[in-house]
Every structure is written in C-alpha cells, then in structure tokens.
Design a protein around this motif. Structure first.
Motif, PDB file in Angstrom:
ATOM      1  N   PHE A  84       0.668  -1.463  -0.224  1.00  0.00           N
ATOM      2  CA  PHE A  84      -0.119   0.086  -0.207  1.00  0.00           C
ATOM      3  C   PHE A  84       0.745   1.462   0.074  1.00  0.00           C
ATOM      4  CE2 PHE A  84      -2.444   3.358   2.250  1.00  0.00           C
ATOM      5  CZ  PHE A  84      -3.723   3.505   1.273  1.00  0.00           C
ATOM      6  N   THR A  85       1.899   1.509   0.709  1.00  0.00           N
ATOM      7  CA  THR A  85       2.928   2.300   0.745  1.00  0.00           C
ATOM      8  C   THR A  85       3.961   2.322  -0.117  1.00  0.00           C
ATOM      9  OG1 THR A  85       4.253   1.321   2.625  1.00  0.00           O
ATOM     10  CG2 THR A  85       2.210   2.915   3.181  1.00  0.00           C
ATOM     11  N   LYS A  86       4.145   1.416  -1.078  1.00  0.00           N
ATOM     12  CA  LYS A  86       5.351   1.526  -2.176  1.00  0.00           C
ATOM     13  C   LYS A  86       5.653   2.537  -2.604  1.00  0.00           C
ATOM     14  CE  LYS A  86       3.191  -0.312  -6.365  1.00  0.00           C
ATOM     15  NZ  LYS A  86       3.043  -1.362  -7.266  1.00  0.00           N
ATOM     16  N   GLU A  87       4.527   3.513  -3.014  1.00  0.00           N
ATOM     17  CA  GLU A  87       4.972   4.721  -3.608  1.00  0.00           C
ATOM     18  C   GLU A  87       5.692   5.826  -2.657  1.00  0.00           C
ATOM     19  OE1 GLU A  87       4.933   4.834  -7.027  1.00  0.00           O
ATOM     20  OE2 GLU A  87       4.016   3.015  -6.962  1.00  0.00           O
ATOM     21  N   THR A  88       5.298   5.663  -1.397  1.00  0.00           N
ATOM     22  CA  THR A  88       5.758   6.776  -0.431  1.00  0.00           C
ATOM     23  C   THR A  88       6.844   6.405   0.380  1.00  0.00           C
ATOM     24  OG1 THR A  88       4.314   5.940   0.926  1.00  0.00           O
ATOM     25  CG2 THR A  88       3.739   8.127  -0.499  1.00  0.00           C
ATOM     26  N   MET A  89       7.218   5.065   0.323  1.00  0.00           N
ATOM     27  CA  MET A  89       8.294   4.534   1.300  1.00  0.00           C
ATOM     28  C   MET A  89       9.584   5.003   0.855  1.00  0.00           C
ATOM     29  SD  MET A  89       8.963   0.387   0.500  1.00  0.00           S
ATOM     30  CE  MET A  89       7.417  -0.148   1.208  1.00  0.00           C
ATOM     31  N   PRO A  90      10.671   5.006   1.691  1.00  0.00           N
ATOM     32  CA  PRO A  90      12.025   5.271   1.401  1.00  0.00           C
ATOM     33  C   PRO A  90      12.551   4.494   0.325  1.00  0.00           C
ATOM     34  CG  PRO A  90      11.817   5.420   3.631  1.00  0.00           C
ATOM     35  CD  PRO A  90      10.368   4.753   3.111  1.00  0.00           C
ATOM     36  N   GLU A 119      15.319   3.228  -0.213  1.00  0.00           N
ATOM     37  CA  GLU A 119      16.188   2.214   0.172  1.00  0.00           C
ATOM     38  C   GLU A 119      15.479   0.806   0.706  1.00  0.00           C
ATOM     39  OE1 GLU A 119      17.923   0.228   3.794  1.00  0.00           O
ATOM     40  OE2 GLU A 119      16.301   1.596   4.011  1.00  0.00           O
ATOM     41  N   ARG A 120      14.348   1.268   1.447  1.00  0.00           N
ATOM     42  CA  ARG A 120      13.373   0.170   1.735  1.00  0.00           C
ATOM     43  C   ARG A 120      12.952  -0.538   0.472  1.00  0.00           C
ATOM     44  NH1 ARG A 120      10.165   2.356   6.965  1.00  0.00           N
ATOM     45  NH2 ARG A 120      11.905   2.370   8.494  1.00  0.00           N
ATOM     46  N   ARG A 121      12.368   0.230  -0.496  1.00  0.00           N
ATOM     47  CA  ARG A 121      11.855  -0.334  -1.746  1.00  0.00           C
ATOM     48  C   ARG A 121      12.884  -1.383  -2.282  1.00  0.00           C
ATOM     49  NH1 ARG A 121       8.032   2.373  -6.017  1.00  0.00           N
ATOM     50  NH2 ARG A 121       7.652   0.638  -7.093  1.00  0.00           N
ATOM     51  N   GLN A 122      14.072  -0.605  -2.346  1.00  0.00           N
ATOM     52  CA  GLN A 122      15.281  -1.471  -2.876  1.00  0.00           C
ATOM     53  C   GLN A 122      15.273  -2.800  -2.369  1.00  0.00           C
ATOM     54  OE1 GLN A 122      16.729  -0.665  -5.983  1.00  0.00           O
ATOM     55  NE2 GLN A 122      17.360  -2.806  -5.783  1.00  0.00           N
TER      56      GLN A 122
END
Length: 186
Positions: free
Chosen positions: A168-174, A176-179
């Motif tokens: 749900f938060t993939k567009e707003t997460m940092p 580095e976390r997404r990577q």
C-alpha cells in the motif's frame, strides 16, 4: 515532623509540590525550600532528611524510576520496544520512553549511554519495519518466495498485514526500503 508523618503514612517521601496536610500546612512548599537550601543548610538537618529518604532531585528520581521500570519490562519481554500506550501498575512506560526519544539530543550523555547499553529502541518505526523485513526474509527462506498469504502470522507477528502495508505504501516508502524489498523478490 510533618514529613515523617507523611512517610509513615505513604511509605515514601515523594511529596507533591502542592501537598498540604490536614491542618493546611504547605508541606509541598516546605519541601521545595529544603531542596533550594540543600547546600547551605546545617549538615545535621541534611543528614536527618537523608535518613528519611528525602528526595533532593525529583526529576532524577523520576528518571531512575522510569529506567528501572524499563529494565523490568526488558527482563519480562526480552526487548525495549515499549509501545506508547503501555502501562503497568500505573506507571506509563510508553510515555516515559517517548520522552526519552524526544530529548535524546539534549539528555545527559550518561543517561543516553545507559539506555543504549540495554538496547533501548530510539526509532520505533524503523525497528518495526526491520522486524517485519526480518520476518519476511525468514518466510522466504522457509517457503522459497515472498507471496505471504493474507492474515499469515509468523511467531505472533502479523506478517500478512505487514506485507499488505508495504504494498500500500510502496510509492511513498523510502527508496532504500523499496530497493531492499525488490532485492529479495518481493
């Protein structure tokens, strides 16, 4: 004399600043005066107050109480991640922890070190994310993929919900976390 009566009745010398005795004696105010006179009062007066368990620095006393409560929590729970709303026996451990986090940069180095030494969690949001990521890695190791079923729990951790929040938060997460999530095939 009034302090002695208070201690006998309450079992301690933690007199509130506004406390008045039944006969309207302002014991709380008297306590404040004694604290201010600590270094100038006669030694025998200071010794008598010390013998009663007089609290010279109520802020230091309150901090020590909070630290001791945190130690008890850590002993029982195995960590120092206290939620904001957590209370036990009337002591608000969560609020105490939040105060430590908000004063981290200005607190005495000795206090900060004591908290570091017991594993106090300064950033609870990062710690919570790291716990979820760790559980996801464990799931991937066990199952060979990152397709966590809805509502799935791993050792009392609701990994299914954590995964849902990440999506749900993939567009707003940092980034580095997404990577990190991308790197494990999430």
């Amino acid at each position: 004399n009034e302090l002695l009566k208070f201690r006998e009745r309450e079992g301690h010398c933690k007199v509130p600043a506004s406390y008045k005795t039944d006969d309207a004696y302002a014991l709380g105010s008297w306590i404040g005066v004694q604290r201010k006179k600590r270094d100038t009062m006669p030694l025998d007066h200071r010794e008598r107050l010390d013998a009663l368990g007089f609290i010279w620095d109520p802020n230091k006393e309150a901090w020590e109480q909070g630290f001791n409560e945190l130690l008890k929590f850590r002993e029982r729970e195995g960590h120092c991640k206290v939620s904001t709303s957590f209370k036990l026996g009337g002591f608000k451990r969560g609020s105490w922890g939040d105060r430590q986090r908000s004063t981290k940069e200005t607190m005495p180095a000795e206090r900060r070190q004591r908290l570091d030494d017991i594993g106090f969690v300064w950033d609870i949001h990062t710690a919570a994310w790291e716990e979820g990521f760790s559980k996801l890695l464990q799931f991937k190791t066990d199952k060979g993929h990152c397709k966590v079923p809805r509502g799935f729990k791993l050792a009392d951790f609701n990994l299914g919900n954590w995964v849902k929040v990440q999506r749900f938060t993939k567009e707003t997460m940092p980034a580095e976390r997404r990577q990190r999530l991308d790197d494990i095939g999430f």
